[in-house]
Structures are given as C-alpha cells and as structure tokens.
Design a protein around this motif. Structure first.
Motif, PDB file in Angstrom:
ATOM      1  N   PRO A  39       0.684  -1.160  -0.132  1.00  0.00           N
ATOM      2  CA  PRO A  39       0.045   0.166   0.074  1.00  0.00           C
ATOM      3  C   PRO A  39       0.626   1.139  -0.056  1.00  0.00           C
ATOM      4  O   PRO A  39       1.908   1.349   0.781  1.00  0.00           O
ATOM      5  CB  PRO A  39      -0.733  -0.224   1.319  1.00  0.00           C
ATOM      6  CG  PRO A  39      -0.721  -1.443   1.570  1.00  0.00           C
ATOM      7  CD  PRO A  39       0.655  -2.031   1.333  1.00  0.00           C
ATOM      8  N   HIS A  97      -9.043   2.056 -12.849  1.00  0.00           N
ATOM      9  CA  HIS A  97      -7.439   2.570 -12.598  1.00  0.00           C
ATOM     10  C   HIS A  97      -6.593   1.857 -13.593  1.00  0.00           C
ATOM     11  O   HIS A  97      -6.895   0.749 -13.996  1.00  0.00           O
ATOM     12  CB  HIS A  97      -6.924   2.559 -11.339  1.00  0.00           C
ATOM     13  CG  HIS A  97      -7.417   3.241 -10.281  1.00  0.00           C
ATOM     14  ND1 HIS A  97      -7.238   4.645 -10.068  1.00  0.00           N
ATOM     15  CD2 HIS A  97      -8.707   3.096  -9.301  1.00  0.00           C
ATOM     16  CE1 HIS A  97      -7.992   4.992  -8.980  1.00  0.00           C
ATOM     17  NE2 HIS A  97      -8.779   4.178  -8.660  1.00  0.00           N
ATOM     18  N   CYS A 104      -3.336   1.432 -10.707  1.00  0.00           N
ATOM     19  CA  CYS A 104      -3.348   1.466  -9.249  1.00  0.00           C
ATOM     20  C   CYS A 104      -4.381   0.153  -8.977  1.00  0.00           C
ATOM     21  O   CYS A 104      -5.411  -0.051  -9.554  1.00  0.00           O
ATOM     22  CB  CYS A 104      -3.998   2.483  -8.744  1.00  0.00           C
ATOM     23  SG  CYS A 104      -4.188   2.599  -7.054  1.00  0.00           S
ATOM     24  N   GLU A 105      -3.794  -0.601  -8.006  1.00  0.00           N
ATOM     25  CA  GLU A 105      -4.429  -1.876  -7.684  1.00  0.00           C
ATOM     26  C   GLU A 105      -5.515  -1.268  -6.202  1.00  0.00           C
ATOM     27  O   GLU A 105      -4.513  -0.650  -5.473  1.00  0.00           O
ATOM     28  CB  GLU A 105      -3.929  -2.988  -7.311  1.00  0.00           C
ATOM     29  CG  GLU A 105      -4.852  -4.165  -6.963  1.00  0.00           C
ATOM     30  CD  GLU A 105      -3.990  -5.548  -7.265  1.00  0.00           C
ATOM     31  OE1 GLU A 105      -4.504  -6.413  -6.704  1.00  0.00           O
ATOM     32  OE2 GLU A 105      -2.729  -5.575  -7.412  1.00  0.00           O
ATOM     33  N   GLN A 106      -6.576  -1.918  -5.703  1.00  0.00           N
ATOM     34  CA  GLN A 106      -7.257  -1.262  -4.812  1.00  0.00           C
ATOM     35  C   GLN A 106      -7.859  -2.395  -3.792  1.00  0.00           C
ATOM     36  O   GLN A 106      -8.195  -3.379  -4.516  1.00  0.00           O
ATOM     37  CB  GLN A 106      -8.322  -0.147  -4.920  1.00  0.00           C
ATOM     38  CG  GLN A 106      -7.582   1.055  -5.292  1.00  0.00           C
ATOM     39  CD  GLN A 106      -8.871   2.107  -5.558  1.00  0.00           C
ATOM     40  OE1 GLN A 106      -9.982   1.959  -5.828  1.00  0.00           O
ATOM     41  NE2 GLN A 106      -8.371   3.387  -5.507  1.00  0.00           N
ATOM     42  N   VAL A 111     -10.700  -2.771  -1.165  1.00  0.00           N
ATOM     43  CA  VAL A 111     -11.799  -2.105  -0.657  1.00  0.00           C
ATOM     44  C   VAL A 111     -12.316  -3.281   0.530  1.00  0.00           C
ATOM     45  O   VAL A 111     -12.443  -4.178   0.219  1.00  0.00           O
ATOM     46  CB  VAL A 111     -12.868  -1.893  -1.631  1.00  0.00           C
ATOM     47  CG1 VAL A 111     -13.987  -1.171  -0.946  1.00  0.00           C
ATOM     48  CG2 VAL A 111     -12.351  -1.003  -2.508  1.00  0.00           C
ATOM     49  N   VAL A 120     -10.135   1.978   1.835  1.00  0.00           N
ATOM     50  CA  VAL A 120      -9.432   1.464   0.713  1.00  0.00           C
ATOM     51  C   VAL A 120      -7.892   1.685   0.935  1.00  0.00           C
ATOM     52  O   VAL A 120      -7.562   2.591   1.228  1.00  0.00           O
ATOM     53  CB  VAL A 120      -9.967   2.289  -0.404  1.00  0.00           C
ATOM     54  CG1 VAL A 120      -9.370   2.100  -1.941  1.00  0.00           C
ATOM     55  CG2 VAL A 120     -11.385   2.355  -0.612  1.00  0.00           C
ATOM     56  N   ALA A 167      -4.434   1.535  -1.614  1.00  0.00           N
ATOM     57  CA  ALA A 167      -4.213   1.607  -2.628  1.00  0.00           C
ATOM     58  C   ALA A 167      -2.800   1.429  -3.202  1.00  0.00           C
ATOM     59  O   ALA A 167      -1.968   1.978  -2.248  1.00  0.00           O
ATOM     60  CB  ALA A 167      -4.521   3.083  -3.293  1.00  0.00           C
TER      61      ALA A 167
END
Length: 133
Positions: free
Chosen positions: A36, A56, A59-61, A63, A113, A115
C-alpha cells in the motif's frame, strides 16, 4: 498488461477478534497482493448514492468494510459484470483495468481503501468502455 491487470477481482474476509472490551479487525500487509502507498476511507454516504464509478490504469485497490455493509459492481475489460455484497471485515481486491462502483451503503457504513499507488487523477478510467485501451 501488468500481471495484476490479468487477475480477476476477488473477495475475502479479514480476521476479527472479539472479547468483552470490543472487537478488533486486522490487515496484515504481507497478506495482500501489493504494497500500500495510500489509504483512504469513505463514510457518511447518503441513501441511494454511489461512490467510485471509475477504474484505474495502474493502481490496484483493496476495498474493505470497517462498519456496516455495502454492495459493489465490477466490470472487467471484456465487459463482464459481477455483483458483490460485502459486510463487516470483508474485502474486495480490485486489480487495475477493472471498473468499480460502490453502492447500497448501509446507514453508518465505513469503507477503507488501500491503494497500490499515490493519488493520480490522470490514471483514472472514467468510462468502462475504455478499460482495454
């Protein structure tokens, strides 16, 4: 296309521990698929409102629901749509080049979240039709 973008979204549940003092939820960073670079949270969402509504490029997220429950919709680069229901402690990993809509926030819901990248508006995808470009 990055290795992450080739993956599909997936859900899971973080461990929680409860005793007479209250409850504790835990995220071990070594167990998530990226390091992160940013954290933010969403709360106070009015009834009927949606959040996210974008994808995105890089970017990986991750949640995760910290309080209450939410619904989510993901769309992949081929246009396949998946509906999700997430409750307390549950998470949804969103690889790059996947559309995300967060919806159906319960009263008092709080969503965190994680990111993989710092904020960069230029890497947002505002139209699901552009996921593959």
């Amino acid at each position: 296309m990055s290795d992450a973008a080739a993956r599909s979204p997936y859900s899971g549940k973080f461990p929680t521990f409860t005793d007479p003092r209250g409850s504790l939820g835990v995220v071990e960073f070594g167990e998530i698929p990226f390091v992160p670079q940013r954290i933010f949270w969403i709360f106070g969402v009015a009834e009927g409102e949606n959040r996210a509504n974008h994808g995105h490029r890089e970017c990986e997220q991750l949640v995760f629901v910290q309080q209450g429950s939410i619904g989510a919709v993901t769309i992949d680069r081929n246009g396949s749509t998946t509906e999700w229901a997430l409750g307390l402690g549950e998470y949804l990993d969103i690889p790059p080049r996947h559309w995300l809509q967060l919806k159906d926030f319960s009263e008092g819901a709080v969503v965190g979240v994680l990111a993989s990248h710092p904020y960069d508006r230029s890497e947002y995808i505002d139209d699901p039709a552009d996921l593959s470009s």
